[in-house]
Design a protein around this motif. Structure first.
Motif, mmCIF file in Angstrom:
data_model
loop_
_atom_site.group_PDB
_atom_site.id
_atom_site.type_symbol
_atom_site.label_atom_id
_atom_site.label_comp_id
_atom_site.label_asym_id
_atom_site.label_seq_id
_atom_site.Cartn_x
_atom_site.Cartn_y
_atom_site.Cartn_z
ATOM 1 N N ASP A 119 -2.027 -4.293 -3.032
ATOM 2 C CA ASP A 119 -1.643 -3.299 -2.793
ATOM 3 C C ASP A 119 -3.160 -2.519 -2.461
ATOM 4 O O ASP A 119 -3.600 -1.252 -1.958
ATOM 5 C CB ASP A 119 -0.862 -2.075 -3.765
ATOM 6 C CG ASP A 119 -1.709 -2.334 -5.733
ATOM 7 O OD1 ASP A 119 -2.268 -1.458 -5.798
ATOM 8 O OD2 ASP A 119 -0.531 -3.559 -6.063
ATOM 9 N N GLN A 120 -4.228 -2.909 -3.938
ATOM 10 C CA GLN A 120 -6.263 -2.954 -3.659
ATOM 11 C C GLN A 120 -6.426 -3.504 -2.456
ATOM 12 O O GLN A 120 -7.889 -3.336 -2.872
ATOM 13 C CB GLN A 120 -6.151 -3.627 -4.897
ATOM 14 C CG GLN A 120 -5.143 -2.396 -5.690
ATOM 15 C CD GLN A 120 -5.905 -0.847 -6.095
ATOM 16 O OE1 GLN A 120 -6.417 -0.036 -6.096
ATOM 17 N NE2 GLN A 120 -4.797 -0.595 -5.116
ATOM 18 N N ARG A 134 0.405 -1.030 -0.087
ATOM 19 C CA ARG A 134 0.328 -0.362 -0.395
ATOM 20 C C ARG A 134 0.923 0.978 0.049
ATOM 21 O O ARG A 134 0.504 2.453 -0.320
ATOM 22 C CB ARG A 134 -0.994 -0.429 0.808
ATOM 23 C CG ARG A 134 -1.931 -0.960 1.062
ATOM 24 C CD ARG A 134 -2.433 -0.796 2.421
ATOM 25 N NE ARG A 134 -4.044 -1.765 2.192
ATOM 26 C CZ ARG A 134 -4.569 -2.579 3.914
ATOM 27 N NH1 ARG A 134 -3.682 -1.798 4.742
ATOM 28 N NH2 ARG A 134 -5.299 -3.159 3.194
ATOM 29 N N TRP A 176 2.221 1.848 -3.443
ATOM 30 C CA TRP A 176 1.110 2.128 -3.894
ATOM 31 C C TRP A 176 0.916 3.496 -3.923
ATOM 32 O O TRP A 176 0.936 4.881 -5.236
ATOM 33 C CB TRP A 176 -0.290 1.370 -4.522
ATOM 34 C CG TRP A 176 -1.060 1.910 -5.089
ATOM 35 C CD1 TRP A 176 -2.897 2.396 -4.697
ATOM 36 C CD2 TRP A 176 -1.020 1.414 -6.362
ATOM 37 N NE1 TRP A 176 -3.256 3.200 -6.028
ATOM 38 C CE2 TRP A 176 -2.538 2.457 -6.818
ATOM 39 C CE3 TRP A 176 -0.608 1.326 -7.518
ATOM 40 C CZ2 TRP A 176 -3.136 2.364 -8.277
ATOM 41 C CZ3 TRP A 176 -0.683 0.803 -9.063
ATOM 42 C CH2 TRP A 176 -2.701 2.166 -8.957
#
Length: 262
Positions: free
Chosen positions: A215-216, A187, A190
């Motif tokens: 990261d999503q 995260r 990103w």
């Protein structure tokens, strides 16, 4: 007696004992400064076992994934790193959650070898040449920090001008988790650089591999647990739906994985 006077007296007492630092005194009093001799026969057995694991794996997975010369691969991915680690003198210093150095070495080499073994297949999946798949993890065989827990991903590649980090994991007991600090690092990467991170988790016990865009992931969609098998760290289980590659089959193409990099 004030806290300051107590601290001054304690420091003086330890100095009288012959210690200039609290750390040295604690290590001496706990016996932590005594290194147990390395059992080289045990190390040899573990390296032999890892070699056998790789031979069995190579004889089982899809022919499109296998190494051209498994014995040469074992020499480069197992025995060469082990030789460097042993000759550098850091083996007695390897310690993780109270495990023996020999076991830390085996666990680390096993993960390292799996990354090396599947790297050509990973390159095929993403439609790039193996030479365009770069190692960015902490793999200095002469540095004990390499063997500690780190959030840094293992590989880096570029797809359609988009840099992508690849976190490669391997599981050997049928427990398929991702550590929380890997998620946090993905995260952060990103947010800071807009670089996506994909975790490829090889479940060697069940013969499958998962692809997860780290990261999503929404924190509200996962349940963190503390797993002793994962060195007492906070982890979350990989959704079974992410296991899209059966290792008896050829490596999948990235376009079929339904992973959006935007």
């Amino acid at each position: 007696m004030s806290t300051e006077l107590i601290a001054h007296y304690s420091k003086r007492f330890r100095a009288e004992l012959g210690f200039s630092s609290q750390g040295d005194a604690k290590a001496f009093l706990a016996g932590k400064d005594i290194s147990a001799p390395i059992d080289n026969a045990y190390v040899d057995q573990l390296l032999t076992r890892l070699s056998d694991i790789l031979r069995k794996l190579d004889a089982t997975v899809s022919a499109t994934v296998r190494q051209k010369n498994i014995e040469r691969f074992i020499g480069k991915a197992v025995f060469d790193p082990a030789r460097i680690i042993q000759s550098s003198g850091i083996l007695p210093r390897l310690n993780n959650q109270g495990r023996r150095p020999e076991e830390v070495l085996f666990s680390w080499l096993r993960g390292y070898a799996i990354v090396e073994y599947f790297s050509p297949a990973i390159a095929l999946t993403f439609g790039i040449q193996k030479a365009k798949l770069f190692r960015i993890g902490d793999d200095d065989f002469r540095n004990p920090d390499t063997f500690r827990r780190t959030p840094t991903a293992d590989l880096k590649l570029t797809i359609n001008n988009t840099p992508v980090h690849i976190e490669v994991q391997s599981g050997f007991q049928g427990i398929n988790d991702i550590k929380e600090h890997k998620l946090r690092e993905a995260r952060r990467l990103w947010v800071d650089t807009h670089t996506p991170t994909i975790c490829i988790h090889f479940d060697i016990f069940n013969g499958q591999a998962a692809f997860v865009r780290l990261d999503q992931i929404n924190e509200n969609d996962i349940h963190m647990v503390t797993r002793q098998q994962m060195e007492g760290q906070s982890v979350f289980a990989i959704d079974p739906n992410h296991f899209l590659w059966r290792l008896l089959d050829a490596a999948p193409e990235f376009s079929n994985l339904d992973i959006d990099l935007q």
